[in-house]
Design a protein around this motif. Structure first.
Motif, PDB file in Angstrom:
ATOM      1  N   SER A  77      39.749  39.004  43.893  1.00  0.00           N
ATOM      2  CA  SER A  77      38.426  38.709  44.435  1.00  0.00           C
ATOM      3  C   SER A  77      38.019  39.733  45.481  1.00  0.00           C
ATOM      4  CB  SER A  77      38.419  37.312  45.068  1.00  0.00           C
ATOM      5  OG  SER A  77      38.706  36.324  44.106  1.00  0.00           O
ATOM      6  N   LYS A  78      36.729  39.887  45.622  1.00  0.00           N
ATOM      7  CA  LYS A  78      36.175  40.791  46.640  1.00  0.00           C
ATOM      8  C   LYS A  78      35.226  40.054  47.574  1.00  0.00           C
ATOM      9  CE  LYS A  78      35.264  44.766  48.632  1.00  0.00           C
ATOM     10  NZ  LYS A  78      36.239  45.352  49.579  1.00  0.00           N
ATOM     11  N   LYS A  79      34.268  39.324  47.006  1.00  0.00           N
ATOM     12  CA  LYS A  79      33.241  38.667  47.816  1.00  0.00           C
ATOM     13  C   LYS A  79      33.550  37.178  47.959  1.00  0.00           C
ATOM     14  CE  LYS A  79      28.925  39.773  47.112  1.00  0.00           C
ATOM     15  NZ  LYS A  79      28.489  40.495  48.332  1.00  0.00           N
ATOM     16  N   LEU A  80      33.749  36.728  49.199  1.00  0.00           N
ATOM     17  CA  LEU A  80      34.069  35.340  49.498  1.00  0.00           C
ATOM     18  C   LEU A  80      32.971  34.720  50.349  1.00  0.00           C
ATOM     19  CD1 LEU A  80      36.875  36.266  48.518  1.00  0.00           C
ATOM     20  CD2 LEU A  80      37.878  35.017  50.445  1.00  0.00           C
ATOM     21  N   LEU A  81      32.675  33.443  50.077  1.00  0.00           N
ATOM     22  CA  LEU A  81      31.712  32.692  50.866  1.00  0.00           C
ATOM     23  C   LEU A  81      32.384  31.432  51.401  1.00  0.00           C
ATOM     24  CD1 LEU A  81      28.807  32.053  51.856  1.00  0.00           C
ATOM     25  CD2 LEU A  81      28.438  30.916  49.653  1.00  0.00           C
TER      26      LEU A  81
ATOM     27  N   PHE B 164      38.559  41.541  51.937  1.00  0.00           N
ATOM     28  CA  PHE B 164      37.412  40.843  51.381  1.00  0.00           C
ATOM     29  C   PHE B 164      36.127  41.190  52.138  1.00  0.00           C
ATOM     30  CE2 PHE B 164      40.825  37.510  50.656  1.00  0.00           C
ATOM     31  CZ  PHE B 164      40.921  37.731  49.296  1.00  0.00           C
ATOM     32  N   ASP B 165      35.008  41.090  51.438  1.00  0.00           N
ATOM     33  CA  ASP B 165      33.697  40.995  52.078  1.00  0.00           C
ATOM     34  C   ASP B 165      33.398  39.508  52.218  1.00  0.00           C
ATOM     35  OD1 ASP B 165      33.279  43.751  52.146  1.00  0.00           O
ATOM     36  OD2 ASP B 165      32.425  43.752  50.119  1.00  0.00           O
ATOM     37  N   ILE B 166      33.183  39.056  53.445  1.00  0.00           N
ATOM     38  CA  ILE B 166      33.118  37.624  53.712  1.00  0.00           C
ATOM     39  C   ILE B 166      31.771  37.248  54.305  1.00  0.00           C
ATOM     40  CG2 ILE B 166      34.049  35.794  55.198  1.00  0.00           C
ATOM     41  CD1 ILE B 166      36.800  37.042  54.762  1.00  0.00           C
ATOM     42  N   GLU B 167      31.237  36.137  53.793  1.00  0.00           N
ATOM     43  CA  GLU B 167      30.053  35.522  54.385  1.00  0.00           C
ATOM     44  C   GLU B 167      30.398  34.096  54.812  1.00  0.00           C
ATOM     45  OE1 GLU B 167      26.354  35.923  52.255  1.00  0.00           O
ATOM     46  OE2 GLU B 167      27.070  37.735  51.245  1.00  0.00           O
TER      47      GLU B 167
END
Length: 202
Positions: free
Chosen positions: A36-40, A59-62
């Protein structure tokens, strides 16, 4: 009282209401996110889960939460730890109309009213990329009999059917009611009845 007012009151106290350590169930399933790369993170409060995953991975996290005070604590702690891969949005999740896709969506102890779950869970499923994961831990309705934390309102607690009867375009990897021992700051302490969820988008 609005969601923001309710959670700002909890998070305005010194320190971190649910501690600084990530939820143990989310941590235990970190291996599922290796591709995974984009986590919310939803209802992320003071940021303990988002910060853990930001520290240990690329990760890129929001993170979304109704509490501006909680998110300010998240941002300040991230700054202290020299993390620059967490984007925060202050928003009541009933107003969330996602426009992005994510490889994983996670939360722990999000107290969403039962009448609002259709929209929330549809948004979650629609926002996942193919093979993406939804991972969550919530309080069961049986938590009403425990004193370890959580709301004393059955409409804010969950049962397994909340997840079994939704997410029709996904695989239910795990939906399990379990008794656990919580040690999460002052907010969650002791024996608790939870539902643990792992769902994978087809």
């Amino acid at each position: 009282m609005t969601q923001q007012e309710f959670w700002n009151k909890k998070f305005s106290k010194e320190g971190f209401f649910y501690g600084e350590n990530a939820n143990s169930f989310l941590k235990a399933n970190e291996n599922l996110l290796k591709d995974s790369k984009k986590l919310l993170f939803l209802g992320e409060g003071e940021g303990r889960n988002a910060i853990y995953f930001a520290l240990n991975n690329s990760f890129d996290i929001e993170a979304i939460d109704a509490s501006n005070i909680g998110l300010e604590k998240l941002q300040n702690r991230a700054k202290d730890l020299k993390l620059n891969n967490i984007l925060t949005t202050c928003m009541d999740l009933n107003e969330w109309n996602p426009t992005k896709k994510y490889d994983a969506i996670l939360f722990s102890y999000l107290h969403m009213h039962e009448d609002d779950r259709d929209k929330l869970f549809k948004n979650i499923e629609d926002s996942l990329n193919t093979n993406g994961y939804f991972i969550a831990e919530v309080f069961s309705k049986k938590q009403i009999d425990y004193s370890s934390g959580g709301p004393k309102d059955l409409t804010l607690l969950y049962d397994e059917n909340d997840f079994l009867n939704r997410f029709s375009n996904s695989k239910k990897v795990k939906i399990s009611e379990e008794i656990v021992s919580l040690q999460e700051g002052n907010g969650h302490q002791g024996k608790a009845c939870v539902i643990r969820v792992i769902i994978q988008k087809k």
